[in-house]
Design a protein around this motif. Structure first.
Motif, PDB file in Angstrom:
ATOM      1  N   LYS A 126     184.256   2.388  41.870  1.00  0.00           N
ATOM      2  CA  LYS A 126     183.524   3.038  43.432  1.00  0.00           C
ATOM      3  C   LYS A 126     183.287   4.296  42.792  1.00  0.00           C
ATOM      4  CE  LYS A 126     183.261   2.049  48.100  1.00  0.00           C
ATOM      5  NZ  LYS A 126     183.082   1.547  48.682  1.00  0.00           N
TER       6      LYS A 126
ATOM      7  N   LEU B 281     175.760  -3.006  45.322  1.00  0.00           N
ATOM      8  CA  LEU B 281     175.699  -4.073  46.351  1.00  0.00           C
ATOM      9  C   LEU B 281     177.002  -4.850  45.529  1.00  0.00           C
ATOM     10  CD1 LEU B 281     172.510  -5.275  47.645  1.00  0.00           C
ATOM     11  CD2 LEU B 281     173.906  -3.665  48.575  1.00  0.00           C
TER      12      LEU B 281
ATOM     13  N   GLY C  75     180.785  -3.492  46.687  1.00  0.00           N
ATOM     14  CA  GLY C  75     180.351  -3.678  48.207  1.00  0.00           C
ATOM     15  C   GLY C  75     179.900  -2.149  48.678  1.00  0.00           C
ATOM     16  N   PHE C  76     179.479  -1.157  48.258  1.00  0.00           N
ATOM     17  CA  PHE C  76     178.881  -0.186  48.790  1.00  0.00           C
ATOM     18  C   PHE C  76     177.594  -0.765  49.729  1.00  0.00           C
ATOM     19  CE2 PHE C  76     180.216   1.745  44.855  1.00  0.00           C
ATOM     20  CZ  PHE C  76     180.201   3.164  45.358  1.00  0.00           C
ATOM     21  N   THR C  77     177.821   0.292  51.101  1.00  0.00           N
ATOM     22  CA  THR C  77     176.879   0.296  52.261  1.00  0.00           C
ATOM     23  C   THR C  77     175.706   0.274  51.774  1.00  0.00           C
ATOM     24  OG1 THR C  77     177.522   2.622  53.495  1.00  0.00           O
ATOM     25  CG2 THR C  77     178.829   0.145  54.115  1.00  0.00           C
ATOM     26  N   THR C  78     174.154   0.264  52.381  1.00  0.00           N
ATOM     27  CA  THR C  78     173.119   1.218  52.477  1.00  0.00           C
ATOM     28  C   THR C  78     173.426   2.565  52.363  1.00  0.00           C
ATOM     29  OG1 THR C  78     172.650  -0.860  53.680  1.00  0.00           O
ATOM     30  CG2 THR C  78     171.091   1.112  53.802  1.00  0.00           C
ATOM     31  N   LYS C  79     174.036   3.247  53.156  1.00  0.00           N
ATOM     32  CA  LYS C  79     174.603   4.320  53.467  1.00  0.00           C
ATOM     33  C   LYS C  79     174.949   4.503  52.124  1.00  0.00           C
ATOM     34  CE  LYS C  79     174.268   4.905  58.713  1.00  0.00           C
ATOM     35  NZ  LYS C  79     174.942   5.886  60.065  1.00  0.00           N
ATOM     36  N   GLU C  80     175.965   4.583  51.590  1.00  0.00           N
ATOM     37  CA  GLU C  80     176.479   4.719  49.746  1.00  0.00           C
ATOM     38  C   GLU C  80     175.781   4.586  48.944  1.00  0.00           C
ATOM     39  OE1 GLU C  80     181.278   3.679  51.475  1.00  0.00           O
ATOM     40  OE2 GLU C  80     180.089   2.370  50.881  1.00  0.00           O
TER      41      GLU C  80
ATOM     42  N   GLN D 203     166.766   0.532  52.021  1.00  0.00           N
ATOM     43  CA  GLN D 203     166.395  -1.042  52.922  1.00  0.00           C
ATOM     44  C   GLN D 203     164.826  -1.840  52.285  1.00  0.00           C
ATOM     45  OE1 GLN D 203     165.547   0.978  56.974  1.00  0.00           O
ATOM     46  NE2 GLN D 203     168.002   0.304  57.450  1.00  0.00           N
TER      47      GLN D 203
ATOM     48  N   LYS E  86     165.749  -3.280  48.803  1.00  0.00           N
ATOM     49  CA  LYS E  86     166.811  -3.827  48.967  1.00  0.00           C
ATOM     50  C   LYS E  86     166.477  -6.105  49.383  1.00  0.00           C
ATOM     51  CE  LYS E  86     171.613  -4.080  51.395  1.00  0.00           C
ATOM     52  NZ  LYS E  86     172.105  -3.530  52.795  1.00  0.00           N
TER      53      LYS E  86
ATOM     54  N   ASP F  87     173.370 -13.309  53.955  1.00  0.00           N
ATOM     55  CA  ASP F  87     173.132 -11.422  53.539  1.00  0.00           C
ATOM     56  C   ASP F  87     173.451 -11.363  52.334  1.00  0.00           C
ATOM     57  OD1 ASP F  87     174.082  -9.068  54.205  1.00  0.00           O
ATOM     58  OD2 ASP F  87     175.909  -9.738  54.762  1.00  0.00           O
TER      59      ASP F  87
ATOM     60  N   ASN G  43     173.741  -8.538  50.788  1.00  0.00           N
ATOM     61  CA  ASN G  43     175.117  -7.973  50.575  1.00  0.00           C
ATOM     62  C   ASN G  43     176.895  -9.399  50.053  1.00  0.00           C
ATOM     63  OD1 ASN G  43     173.700  -5.775  51.574  1.00  0.00           O
ATOM     64  ND2 ASN G  43     175.296  -4.565  51.655  1.00  0.00           N
TER      65      ASN G  43
END
Length: 116
Positions: free
Chosen positions: A26, A69, A72-77, A90, A93, A107, A109
């Motif tokens: 990461k 994904l 485990g990265f978020t959308t913002k990351e 978005q 995805k 989901d 993610n």
């Protein structure tokens, strides 16, 4: 003085050895290091080949997003790492969801994290 140097060195060693391979990966991704893909393949050897076989419609950028994904990265990351907007992430995805036929109630993610 000698104890201070030894103490700092020991702390650095402990910090290096206490991090998991996924945390190191990461960190490589966040730094923009291009070697993250080879490290990812060592940790998850079959993921990319399986995701490619799940859908031939995925392009290289889709696969990179799937890797992010999976990590485990978020959308913002992901937006930050790829230097794009949250809205663009978005949309990507959404396209990945459609290309992989992931149901709307699942989901994406979580799907990627558990995909094997």
């Amino acid at each position: 003085m000698n104890n201070l140097v030894t103490h700092n060195f020991t702390n650095s060693q402990e910090q290096f050895y206490n991090t998991s391979p996924t945390q190191n990966l990461k960190s490589l991704i966040e730094k923009g290091d291009l070697h993250f893909l080879s490290e990812f393949n060592e940790i998850f050897p079959d993921f990319i080949s399986k995701i490619k076989s799940a859908s031939s419609k995925l392009n290289a950028m889709d696969i990179k997003f799937c890797v992010l994904l999976k990590m485990g990265f978020t959308t913002k990351e992901i937006a930050s790492v790829t230097k794009s907007t949250v809205r663009a992430v978005q949309s990507r995805k959404y396209r990945i969801r459609k290309r992989l036929d992931v149901p709307n109630d699942e989901d994406l993610n979580l799907f990627m994290v558990t995909f094997s």
